[in-house]
Scaffold this motif. Structure first.
Motif, short mmCIF file in Angstrom:
data_model
loop_
_atom_site.label_atom_id
_atom_site.label_comp_id
_atom_site.label_asym_id
_atom_site.label_seq_id
_atom_site.Cartn_x
_atom_site.Cartn_y
_atom_site.Cartn_z
N LYS A 17 -33.28 15.35 33.27
CA LYS A 17 -34.24 14.27 33.48
C LYS A 17 -33.78 13.05 32.70
O LYS A 17 -32.95 13.15 31.79
N GLU A 18 -34.30 11.90 33.06
CA GLU A 18 -33.87 10.64 32.45
C GLU A 18 -33.98 10.67 30.92
O GLU A 18 -33.04 10.29 30.22
N GLU A 19 -35.11 11.13 30.40
CA GLU A 19 -35.28 11.15 28.94
C GLU A 19 -34.34 12.13 28.26
O GLU A 19 -33.87 11.90 27.15
N HIS A 20 -34.01 13.23 28.94
CA HIS A 20 -33.06 14.18 28.37
C HIS A 20 -31.64 13.63 28.41
O HIS A 20 -30.84 13.88 27.51
N ALA A 21 -31.31 12.88 29.45
CA ALA A 21 -29.99 12.27 29.56
C ALA A 21 -29.77 11.26 28.43
O ALA A 21 -28.69 11.20 27.84
N VAL A 22 -30.80 10.50 28.11
CA VAL A 22 -30.71 9.53 27.02
C VAL A 22 -30.52 10.27 25.70
O VAL A 22 -29.68 9.89 24.87
N ARG A 23 -31.26 11.33 25.51
CA ARG A 23 -31.15 12.13 24.27
C ARG A 23 -29.76 12.74 24.14
O ARG A 23 -29.18 12.78 23.05
N LEU A 24 -29.21 13.22 25.26
CA LEU A 24 -27.87 13.79 25.24
C LEU A 24 -26.84 12.72 24.86
O LEU A 24 -25.95 12.98 24.05
N GLN A 25 -26.96 11.53 25.43
CA GLN A 25 -26.03 10.45 25.10
C GLN A 25 -26.09 10.10 23.62
O GLN A 25 -25.07 9.86 22.99
N GLU A 26 -27.29 10.08 23.05
CA GLU A 26 -27.44 9.79 21.63
C GLU A 26 -26.79 10.89 20.78
O GLU A 26 -26.13 10.60 19.78
N LEU A 27 -26.98 12.13 21.18
CA LEU A 27 -26.40 13.26 20.47
C LEU A 27 -24.88 13.20 20.50
O LEU A 27 -24.22 13.37 19.48
N LEU A 28 -24.31 12.94 21.67
CA LEU A 28 -22.86 12.88 21.80
C LEU A 28 -22.27 11.68 21.07
O LEU A 28 -21.17 11.76 20.52
N ALA A 29 -23.00 10.57 21.05
CA ALA A 29 -22.53 9.39 20.34
C ALA A 29 -22.50 9.60 18.83
O ALA A 29 -21.65 9.05 18.13
N ALA A 30 -23.39 10.45 18.33
CA ALA A 30 -23.48 10.70 16.90
C ALA A 30 -22.49 11.76 16.41
O ALA A 30 -22.26 11.87 15.21
N ASN A 31 -21.89 12.50 17.32
CA ASN A 31 -21.03 13.61 16.91
C ASN A 31 -19.79 13.65 17.80
O ASN A 31 -19.81 14.23 18.88
N GLN A 32 -18.70 13.04 17.34
CA GLN A 32 -17.48 12.93 18.14
C GLN A 32 -16.86 14.29 18.50
O GLN A 32 -16.48 14.50 19.64
N PRO A 33 -16.76 15.25 17.58
CA PRO A 33 -16.21 16.56 17.97
C PRO A 33 -17.05 17.24 19.06
O PRO A 33 -16.51 17.86 19.98
N LEU A 34 -18.34 17.10 18.95
CA LEU A 34 -19.23 17.66 19.97
C LEU A 34 -19.02 16.97 21.31
O LEU A 34 -18.99 17.62 22.36
N ALA A 35 -18.84 15.67 21.30
CA ALA A 35 -18.59 14.93 22.54
C ALA A 35 -17.28 15.38 23.17
O ALA A 35 -17.19 15.53 24.41
N THR A 36 -16.27 15.64 22.37
CA THR A 36 -14.99 16.12 22.88
C THR A 36 -15.15 17.47 23.56
O THR A 36 -14.64 17.68 24.67
N VAL A 37 -15.87 18.36 22.94
CA VAL A 37 -16.09 19.69 23.52
C VAL A 37 -16.93 19.60 24.78
O VAL A 37 -16.70 20.32 25.75
N TYR A 38 -17.88 18.69 24.82
CA TYR A 38 -18.72 18.51 26.00
C TYR A 38 -17.88 18.03 27.19
O TYR A 38 -18.03 18.52 28.30
N VAL A 39 -16.98 17.09 26.94
CA VAL A 39 -16.08 16.62 27.99
C VAL A 39 -15.17 17.76 28.44
O VAL A 39 -14.93 17.95 29.64
N LEU A 40 -14.70 18.55 27.51
CA LEU A 40 -13.86 19.70 27.84
C LEU A 40 -14.62 20.71 28.68
O LEU A 40 -14.08 21.26 29.64
N LYS A 41 -15.89 20.93 28.37
CA LYS A 41 -16.71 21.85 29.16
C LYS A 41 -16.79 21.40 30.61
O LYS A 41 -16.60 22.20 31.54
N ASP A 42 -17.03 20.11 30.82
CA ASP A 42 -17.10 19.59 32.19
C ASP A 42 -15.75 19.70 32.89
O ASP A 42 -15.68 20.02 34.08
N ALA A 43 -14.68 19.44 32.15
CA ALA A 43 -13.35 19.52 32.75
C ALA A 43 -13.02 20.96 33.15
O ALA A 43 -12.48 21.21 34.23
#
Length: 89
Positions: A17-43
């Motif tokens: 949902k829109e509010e969850h997408a915003v929360r996810l973006q904030e979480l990934l922006a605050a944690n670079q290693p987590l963002a890297t793993v998230y991109v890897l998961k999608d790949a």
């Protein structure tokens, strides 16, 4: 913060949902290693759901996130390595 947000990380981005997408973006922006793993998961999901082994390898080789991540990984050595040909059985 990450532990409380695990379902955000596990869900498909298109199902949020829109509010969850915003929360996810904030979480990934605050944690670079987590963002890297998230991109890897999608790949890896793109590789996993490829219609054929050949297409899976093409997708795997086309994604720099996977190639750069895997090049630094240490993998156990097996006596008989499995190649893409053995995946088909």
């Amino acid at each position: 913060m990450v532990k409380q947000s695990r379902w955000l990380l596990l869900r498909n981005r298109e199902n949020l949902k829109e509010e969850h997408a915003v929360r996810l973006q904030e979480l990934l922006a605050a944690n670079q290693p987590l963002a890297t793993v998230y991109v890897l998961k999608d790949a890896l999901k793109e590789v996993w759901y490829a219609p054929s082994v050949r297409e899976g390898w093409r997708r795997y080789n086309a994604l720099p996130a996977i190639s750069s991540f895997m090049s630094g990984a240490s993998w156990p050595v097996h006596d008989s390595p499995c190649t893409p040909a053995c995946w088909r059985g």
